[in-house]
Design a protein around this motif. Structure first.
Motif, PDB file in Angstrom:
ATOM      1  N   CYS A 167    -102.978   5.597 -77.216  1.00  0.00           N
ATOM      2  CA  CYS A 167    -103.247   7.034 -77.382  1.00  0.00           C
ATOM      3  C   CYS A 167    -103.819   7.330 -78.771  1.00  0.00           C
ATOM      4  O   CYS A 167    -103.655   6.532 -79.697  1.00  0.00           O
ATOM      5  N   PRO A 168    -104.471   8.481 -78.889  1.00  0.00           N
ATOM      6  CA  PRO A 168    -105.015   8.859 -80.192  1.00  0.00           C
ATOM      7  C   PRO A 168    -103.867   9.119 -81.168  1.00  0.00           C
ATOM      8  O   PRO A 168    -102.748   9.455 -80.754  1.00  0.00           O
ATOM      9  N   ARG A 169    -104.136   8.954 -82.425  1.00  0.00           N
ATOM     10  CA  ARG A 169    -103.166   9.301 -83.472  1.00  0.00           C
ATOM     11  C   ARG A 169    -103.833  10.291 -84.406  1.00  0.00           C
ATOM     12  O   ARG A 169    -105.024  10.185 -84.683  1.00  0.00           O
ATOM     13  N   THR A 170    -103.086  11.319 -84.834  1.00  0.00           N
ATOM     14  CA  THR A 170    -103.684  12.294 -85.762  1.00  0.00           C
ATOM     15  C   THR A 170    -102.799  12.408 -87.000  1.00  0.00           C
ATOM     16  O   THR A 170    -101.589  12.150 -86.944  1.00  0.00           O
ATOM     17  N   SER A 171    -103.398  12.771 -88.121  1.00  0.00           N
ATOM     18  CA  SER A 171    -102.584  13.079 -89.310  1.00  0.00           C
ATOM     19  C   SER A 171    -103.286  14.163 -90.122  1.00  0.00           C
ATOM     20  O   SER A 171    -104.524  14.262 -90.123  1.00  0.00           O
ATOM     21  N   LEU A 172    -102.454  14.997 -90.742  1.00  0.00           N
ATOM     22  CA  LEU A 172    -102.943  16.060 -91.632  1.00  0.00           C
ATOM     23  C   LEU A 172    -102.711  15.564 -93.052  1.00  0.00           C
ATOM     24  O   LEU A 172    -101.569  15.299 -93.427  1.00  0.00           O
ATOM     25  N   ALA A 173    -103.769  15.400 -93.830  1.00  0.00           N
ATOM     26  CA  ALA A 173    -103.597  14.891 -95.202  1.00  0.00           C
ATOM     27  C   ALA A 173    -104.115  15.939 -96.189  1.00  0.00           C
ATOM     28  O   ALA A 173    -105.304  16.285 -96.187  1.00  0.00           O
ATOM     29  N   PHE A 174    -103.187  16.456 -97.014  1.00  0.00           N
ATOM     30  CA  PHE A 174    -103.581  17.399 -98.080  1.00  0.00           C
ATOM     31  C   PHE A 174    -103.607  16.607 -99.380  1.00  0.00           C
ATOM     32  O   PHE A 174    -102.587  16.055 -99.798  1.00  0.00           O
ATOM     33  N   PHE A 175    -104.791  16.497 -99.975  1.00  0.00           N
ATOM     34  CA  PHE A 175    -104.935  15.716-101.218  1.00  0.00           C
ATOM     35  C   PHE A 175    -104.999  16.669-102.405  1.00  0.00           C
ATOM     36  O   PHE A 175    -106.015  17.325-102.644  1.00  0.00           O
ATOM     37  N   LEU A 176    -103.878  16.740-103.123  1.00  0.00           N
ATOM     38  CA  LEU A 176    -103.831  17.640-104.292  1.00  0.00           C
ATOM     39  C   LEU A 176    -104.730  17.081-105.395  1.00  0.00           C
ATOM     40  O   LEU A 176    -104.661  15.896-105.742  1.00  0.00           O
ATOM     41  N   CYS A 177    -105.601  17.958-105.908  1.00  0.00           N
ATOM     42  CA  CYS A 177    -106.509  17.543-106.990  1.00  0.00           C
ATOM     43  C   CYS A 177    -106.534  18.659-108.034  1.00  0.00           C
ATOM     44  O   CYS A 177    -106.535  19.832-107.676  1.00  0.00           O
ATOM     45  N   PRO A 178    -106.619  18.311-109.324  1.00  0.00           N
ATOM     46  CA  PRO A 178    -106.735  19.367-110.334  1.00  0.00           C
ATOM     47  C   PRO A 178    -108.125  20.002-110.255  1.00  0.00           C
ATOM     48  O   PRO A 178    -109.026  19.461-109.616  1.00  0.00           O
ATOM     49  N   LYS A 179    -108.267  21.126-110.929  1.00  0.00           N
ATOM     50  CA  LYS A 179    -109.592  21.753-110.985  1.00  0.00           C
ATOM     51  C   LYS A 179    -110.563  20.735-111.599  1.00  0.00           C
ATOM     52  O   LYS A 179    -110.172  19.922-112.442  1.00  0.00           O
ATOM     53  N   ASN A 180    -111.812  20.774-111.150  1.00  0.00           N
ATOM     54  CA  ASN A 180    -112.762  19.712-111.499  1.00  0.00           C
ATOM     55  C   ASN A 180    -112.851  19.370-112.976  1.00  0.00           C
ATOM     56  O   ASN A 180    -112.956  18.223-113.348  1.00  0.00           O
ATOM     57  N   ASP A 181    -112.827  20.408-113.833  1.00  0.00           N
ATOM     58  CA  ASP A 181    -113.110  20.131-115.253  1.00  0.00           C
ATOM     59  C   ASP A 181    -111.844  19.845-116.064  1.00  0.00           C
ATOM     60  O   ASP A 181    -111.897  19.620-117.262  1.00  0.00           O
ATOM     61  N   LYS A 182    -110.696  19.833-115.415  1.00  0.00           N
ATOM     62  CA  LYS A 182    -109.433  19.582-116.141  1.00  0.00           C
ATOM     63  C   LYS A 182    -109.425  18.123-116.619  1.00  0.00           C
ATOM     64  O   LYS A 182    -109.732  17.223-115.835  1.00  0.00           O
TER      65      LYS A 182
END
Ligand SMILES: C=C1C[C@]23C[C@@]1(O)CC[C@H]2[C@]1(C)CCC[C@@](C)(C(=O)O)[C@H]1[C@@H]3C(=O)O
Ligand SMILES: O=C(O)CCC(=O)C(=O)O
Ligand SMILES: [Fe+2]
Length: 382
Positions: free
Chosen positions: A313-328
């Motif tokens: 069967c298919p597998r799904t995942s929700l991945a939230f990748f925390l990143c700082p603001k670009n110029d930090k």
């Protein structure tokens, strides 16, 4: 019909005319076709030392943090939570969070809409087609980026920003990319990302305390985070011992908050063996990424992990990748640098590391080291 013939004759195969390279034939991973094929194309087969093989990985017990309890400052739970998390983050960088305050029906909607999107016809999904060098959009196993060790997955990635003036960034992405019919889905993922951003700040408060850093330091650093949300869809594969949904890697980002569907597949490399993390729909799996490893001056580890697929069967995942603001500028707080703990990584900005992973280097287990060497060769990059 040989699989290559199937792929090469797919109506979906498209040839790309680019100013620089003239004609470039790009193969497209049509999951609806490939998931029934037992003749796996070579480019999806991983080398013998990386193939998952058929033996089931032993489960890894990771600490489970009751976040509600911790944040309500019950002194007994705080102390115990800190030592559990500290040990895990120094060892393999993975732990679980329960009592997280994220609505169960928001999570189930976010999971349900993954299936809805990826079961669309390929031509529909390609309206969100990710362009080479960019980090957002629909990608079907990165056939346009890589020519071997292709991941057995489709992904949809989009930007989230915690800044006040970007409160509709996710909703607008779905509406502008996929049209009016996707406004409801965009709202669900906007709410989901808002919840992830809030959750990550609670986790950062805990990590700051366990590292002995000035209260609120990391929360402040990430309060205007500019993160990446990714929907992972892993179609079934007839030869799951030969392929990988996501190959062995460390996340280049800061923290990953992952929700595994009911189907197992996430594996972490600990004590020289692959160990599985069992799905738990009431929990989020959190892991330290390269950028947070640099922020902690190497104290907390960004560790090798992968996703295996199955033939049922298919597998799904929700991945939230925390990143700082670009110029930090990513630089560890003074408390974590002294004569016994000299600086391990150079100062850098997240946008430079992201560009490195999108244009110069396929994120693997050595990304941060390769990046440090690359940055030190390039003049005036921070
Ligand atoms: C900054 C990133 C690059 C990848 C997505 C992410 O947001 C965080 C994880 C990275 C990744 C999943 C690591 C394994 C290789 C990769 C190419 C993939 O399999 O998807 C990576 C992602 C990427 O799109 O480069
Ligand atoms: O799908 C999973 O369980 C893991 C995916 C992952 O590691 C990633 O997308 O970085
Ligand atoms: Fe990952």
């Amino acid at each position: 019909m040989a699989i290559d013939h199937i792929i090469n004759n797919q109506p979906t195969m498209s040839s790309l005319k680019t100013q620089k390279q003239g004609y470039q034939t790009s193969l497209v991973f049509d999951a609806l076709v490939l998931q029934h094929e037992s003749n796996i194309p070579q480019r999806f087969i991983w080398p013998d030392n990386e193939k998952p093989g058929s033996q089931k990985s032993k489960e890894l017990e990771v600490p489970v943090l009751d976040l509600g309890d911790f944040l309500s400052k019950h002194s007994s739970s705080v102390k115990e939570a800190l030592s559990l998390i500290d040990e895990a983050c120094k060892n393999h960088g993975f732990f679980m969070v329960v009592n997280h305050g994220v609505e169960a029906n928001l999570i189930s909607d976010a999971q349900r809409y993954i299936d809805l999107f990826f079961e669309l016809p390929l031509s529909e999904k390609q309206r969100a087609q990710r362009k080479v060098g960019e980090s957002c959009g629909y990608a079907s196993s990165f056939t346009r980026r890589f020519s071997s060790k292709l991941p057995w997955k489709e992904t949809l990635s989009f930007q989230f920003s915690a800044e006040e003036n970007s409160s509709n960034i996710v909703k607008d992405y779905f509406k502008n990319t996929m049209g009016e019919d996707f406004v409801r889905i965009g709202k669900v993922y906007q709410d989901y990302c808002n919840a992830m951003s809030k959750l990550s700040l609670g986790i950062l408060e805990l990590l700051g305390m366990s590292l002995g850093v000035q209260q609120g330091h990391f929360k402040e650093f990430f309060k205007d985070n500019n993160s990446i949300m990714r929907l992972n869809y892993y179609p079934p594969c007839q030869k799951p011992g030969l392929t990988l949904g996501t190959g062995p890697h460390c996340d280049p980002t800061s923290l990953t908050i992952l929700h595994q569907d009911k189907v197992s597949g996430l594996e972490v490399f600990v004590d020289n063996e692959w160990r599985s993390i069992a799905p738990n729909s009431n929990a989020f799996v959190v892991n330290i990424g390269d950028t947070f490893m640099a922020l902690s001056n190497g104290r907390y580890k960004s560790c090798l992990h992968r996703a295996v697929v199955n033939n049922k069967c298919p597998r799904t995942s929700l991945a939230f990748f925390l990143c700082p603001k670009n110029d930090k500028v990513v630089s560890p707080p003074d408390e974590l640098v002294d004569e016994n703990n000299p600086r391990i990584y150079p100062d850098f900005t997240w946008s430079t590391l992201l560009e490195f992973t999108q244009k110069h280097y396929r994120a693997d287990m050595n990304t941060l080291q390769a990046f440090s060497n690359w940055v030190q060769q390039k003049p005036s990059v921070t």
